[in-house]
Design a protein around this motif. Structure first.
Motif, PDB file in Angstrom:
ATOM      1  N   VAL A 178       0.243   1.308   6.881  1.00 44.08           N
ATOM      2  CA  VAL A 178       0.111   1.090   5.447  1.00 44.08           C
ATOM      3  C   VAL A 178      -0.897  -0.048   5.269  1.00 44.08           C
ATOM      4  O   VAL A 178      -0.731  -1.116   5.853  1.00 44.08           O
ATOM      5  CB  VAL A 178       1.466   0.719   4.799  1.00 44.08           C
ATOM      6  N   GLU A 179      -1.958   0.226   4.486  1.00 44.81           N
ATOM      7  CA  GLU A 179      -2.991  -0.775   4.241  1.00 44.81           C
ATOM      8  C   GLU A 179      -2.843  -1.327   2.838  1.00 44.81           C
ATOM      9  O   GLU A 179      -2.622  -0.571   1.883  1.00 44.81           O
ATOM     10  CB  GLU A 179      -4.370  -0.156   4.409  1.00 44.81           C
ATOM     11  N   ASP A 186       7.249  -0.681  12.917  1.00 43.21           N
ATOM     12  CA  ASP A 186       6.953  -0.356  14.310  1.00 43.21           C
ATOM     13  C   ASP A 186       7.008  -1.619  15.165  1.00 43.21           C
ATOM     14  O   ASP A 186       6.022  -2.041  15.751  1.00 43.21           O
ATOM     15  CB  ASP A 186       5.582   0.315  14.426  1.00 43.21           C
ATOM     16  N   LEU A 187       8.173  -2.227  15.199  1.00 43.66           N
ATOM     17  CA  LEU A 187       8.416  -3.412  16.021  1.00 43.66           C
ATOM     18  C   LEU A 187       9.500  -3.089  17.036  1.00 43.66           C
ATOM     19  O   LEU A 187      10.310  -2.190  16.801  1.00 43.66           O
ATOM     20  CB  LEU A 187       8.872  -4.591  15.146  1.00 43.66           C
ATOM     21  N   GLY A 220       0.858  -1.166   0.000  1.00 41.74           N
ATOM     22  CA  GLY A 220       0.000   0.000   0.000  1.00 41.74           C
ATOM     23  C   GLY A 220       0.898   1.220   0.000  1.00 41.74           C
ATOM     24  O   GLY A 220       2.127   1.100  -0.070  1.00 41.74           O
ATOM     25  N   MET A 221       0.296   2.398   0.107  1.00 42.19           N
ATOM     26  CA  MET A 221       1.082   3.626   0.028  1.00 42.19           C
ATOM     27  C   MET A 221       0.533   4.649   1.018  1.00 42.19           C
ATOM     28  O   MET A 221      -0.665   4.708   1.246  1.00 42.19           O
ATOM     29  CB  MET A 221       0.976   4.195  -1.395  1.00 42.19           C
ATOM     30  N   PRO A 231       4.916  -3.004   2.281  1.00 41.81           N
ATOM     31  CA  PRO A 231       3.905  -4.027   2.557  1.00 41.81           C
ATOM     32  C   PRO A 231       3.013  -3.571   3.714  1.00 41.81           C
ATOM     33  O   PRO A 231       3.449  -2.791   4.571  1.00 41.81           O
ATOM     34  CB  PRO A 231       4.733  -5.247   2.962  1.00 41.81           C
ATOM     35  N   GLU A 232       1.771  -4.049   3.723  1.00 42.59           N
ATOM     36  CA  GLU A 232       0.861  -3.615   4.786  1.00 42.59           C
ATOM     37  C   GLU A 232       1.478  -3.876   6.152  1.00 42.59           C
ATOM     38  O   GLU A 232       2.211  -4.839   6.346  1.00 42.59           O
ATOM     39  CB  GLU A 232      -0.491  -4.314   4.665  1.00 42.59           C
TER      40      GLU A 232
END
Length: 171
Positions: A129-130, A59-60, A36-37, A97-98
């Motif tokens: 990001v979806e 976000d890990l 996604g963007m 990637p999502e």
């Protein structure tokens, strides 16, 4: 002959090295790869430094400053996509990637004076990001004097700016 080659090489470097940042926008993503963007603008108040690097990462949990899968957006010696009231605006797009991501830091550097200088503004601003979607992030505004940032919604204005510079991106 050597001078012609040197002149031609210098012209190419100047042409491509100083091209408008919007020409480097990613304009598509692959749903097959679960991509996604996100799109938005970066506003730099009082732009006086020669380079700005915006580091984003997944976000890990990570160890100290060693973020997982770090990526970046860099603007060097650029006048930006738009200027208004002493502020410089850059359009950006991130294709991933999502998943959950975040802006982790901004590295600001200057090598236009006698000495080189660099400083970092830590960030922890998250975004998602979806898959198969283009999502509006907002405007990330950087105040380099106070070393702080804000995020605000300028959706209507940014849609107009993207129509002018990258009409293939729809959000």
């Amino acid at each position: 002959m050597k001078s012609k080659i040197l002149l031609f090489s210098t012209a190419l470097v100047l042409f491509f090295g100083c091209s408008s940042p919007s020409k480097n926008l990613k304009t598509s993503y692959s749903e097959i790869n679960n991509e996604g963007m996100i799109v938005g603008t970066i506003c730099i108040e009082n732009k006086t430094y020669s380079g700005y690097t915006f580091v984003y990462t997944d976000d890990l949990p990570a160890v100290a400053d060693y973020a997982n899968q770090s990526n970046e957006i860099t603007y060097k010696n650029s006048s930006g996509d738009f200027r208004a009231k002493g502020k410089t605006y850059f359009l950006f797009s991130i294709v991933k990637p999502e998943g959950k991501y975040k802006f982790a830091k901004i590295k600001i550097y200057d090598n236009t004076r006698e000495r080189q200088s660099e400083f970092v503004i830590p960030l922890n601003h998250k975004f998602v990001v979806e898959k198969g979607k283009t999502t509006y992030y907002g405007q990330l505004t950087i105040n380099t004097k106070e070393k702080k940032y804000t995020v605000e919604n300028n959706l209507d204005r940014d849609k107009e700016w993207f129509k002018k510079k990258a009409p293939q991106i729809q959000f």
